[in-house]
Design a protein around this motif. Structure first.
Motif, PDB file in Angstrom:
ATOM      1  N   HIS A   1       0.855  -1.197   0.000  1.00  0.00           N
ATOM      2  CA  HIS A   1       0.000   0.000   0.000  1.00  0.00           C
ATOM      3  C   HIS A   1       0.890   1.247   0.000  1.00  0.00           C
ATOM      4  O   HIS A   1       0.611   2.228  -0.671  1.00  0.00           O
TER       5      HIS A   1
ATOM      6  N   ALA B   1      -0.603  -4.195   3.109  1.00  0.00           N
ATOM      7  CA  ALA B   1      -0.007  -3.208   4.019  1.00  0.00           C
ATOM      8  C   ALA B   1       1.348  -3.698   4.530  1.00  0.00           C
ATOM      9  O   ALA B   1       1.510  -4.874   4.859  1.00  0.00           O
TER      10      ALA B   1
ATOM     11  N   TRP C   1      -6.815   0.989   4.625  1.00  0.00           N
ATOM     12  CA  TRP C   1      -5.497   1.476   5.061  1.00  0.00           C
ATOM     13  C   TRP C   1      -5.400   2.993   4.890  1.00  0.00           C
ATOM     14  O   TRP C   1      -4.934   3.703   5.780  1.00  0.00           O
TER      15      TRP C   1
ATOM     16  N   GLN D   1      -4.517   6.697   7.402  1.00  0.00           N
ATOM     17  CA  GLN D   1      -3.326   7.525   7.206  1.00  0.00           C
ATOM     18  C   GLN D   1      -3.623   8.988   7.508  1.00  0.00           C
ATOM     19  O   GLN D   1      -4.693   9.477   7.160  1.00  0.00           O
TER      20      GLN D   1
END
Ligand code: NAP
Length: 252
Positions: free
Chosen positions: A136, A162, A247, A251
């Motif tokens: 990712h 990830a 994911w 962030q």
């Protein structure tokens, strides 16, 4: 499991920082190795000192560019050094991150990684390989490599994973003293969702104000093999989340 001392080559990288976190959270002693910490696995500077008393080496170091020959030189020298210095230090084994599909690669960085696997396997210490899908964390790099507010990204199939997920799996492999079963395929770790790199990049691009245009990938090494799914996980692969979208939502 008793506490072990693990030397991590590439400890400051995208994957390496998660490997350090996972091992530390599990209570192990970690020796971070990168040029930033004064250890160069190509010149050997600081390597003997870093490996003193280490039980296991984890190799997640990488060459910074995609050209095959320079990357192969990096992996050839680093593999030799990790084996030589590791053997002298009494290290039990080396665990390394590789890339899903390298067995199909004929050119570019993936072909260099195939050579990396072969070189490591031909050294004196036992070697455990984990092949991972594209990270990712790599999608941002693809956007960074382009300028302006339009990015041209290959619409090639991928099953992004990830780094944290890969790090957990690599730690398990590194800590396991067992031998792999004879004839067992090289273990693979990938994400739960098949999507093109362009689709994933578009999600990130929307956050950055960059319009992503999917292109066919021609001009890239082995684009045809990639288009046919040659770099997708095999049937034995472990698939684990988060998806790219999940994911991205975590962030900052
Ligand atoms: N990127 C992906 O999507 C992907 C997918 C699957 C597998 N992989 C594999 O996973 C591994 C890690 O990739 P990554 O993307 O996390 O790499 P990365 O972010 O580029 O990090 C590379 C690391 O290697 C270190 N390094 C470079 N030259 C060194 C040297 N001479 N001596 C010691 N350390 C050195 C760097 O630190 P310094 O600069 O401080 O030395 C850095 O810590 C690689 O083997 C890669 O092939 C990557």
């Amino acid at each position: 499991m008793s506490t072990m001392k693990l030397a991590v080559a590439g400890a400051t990288g995208r994957l390496g920082r998660h490997v350090v976190d996972v091992l530390t959270e599990r209570g192990h002693q970690v020796v971070p190795m990168s040029r930033a910490t004064g250890v160069d696995i190509v010149t050997g500077a600081g390597l003997a000192e870093a490996l003193a008393g280490a039980d296991v080496i984890i190799d997640v170091a990488s060459w910074h560019a995609s050209e095959q020959e320079a990357a192969t030189d990096f992996f050839r020298t680093s593999a030799r050094n990790l084996h030589e210095y590791g053997r002298r230090a009494g290290v039990a084994r080396i665990a390394v991150a590789s890339i899903i599909g390298v067995g199909n690669a004929t050119a570019g960085f993936l072909a260099a990684k195939k050579t990396h696997e072969e070189l490591l396997l031909s050294g004196p210490l036992p070697v455990r390989i984990l092949r991972a899908a594209q990270f990712h964390e790599f999608v941002g790099q693809l956007l960074d490599w382009q300028q302006g507010d339009v990015a041209y990204i290959p619409a090639l199939p991928s099953q992004l994973v990830a780094c944290r997920t890969v790090a957990g799996e690599l730690a398990d492999l590194a800590l396991d003293p067992g031998e792999p079963a004879a004839g067992a395929p090289i273990p693979e770790i990938a994400g739960p969702r098949k999507e093109t790199l362009a689709e994933a990049a578009a999600l990130l691009g929307a956050r950055r104000g960059v319009k992503v245009v999917g292109v066919d990938g021609s001009g890239m090494p082995d684009a045809e093999i990639a288009a046919e799914g040659g770099f997708l996980p095999g049937p034995h692969a472990k698939l684990a989340g988060p998806t790219f979208r999940e994911w991205l939502d975590t962030q900052p």
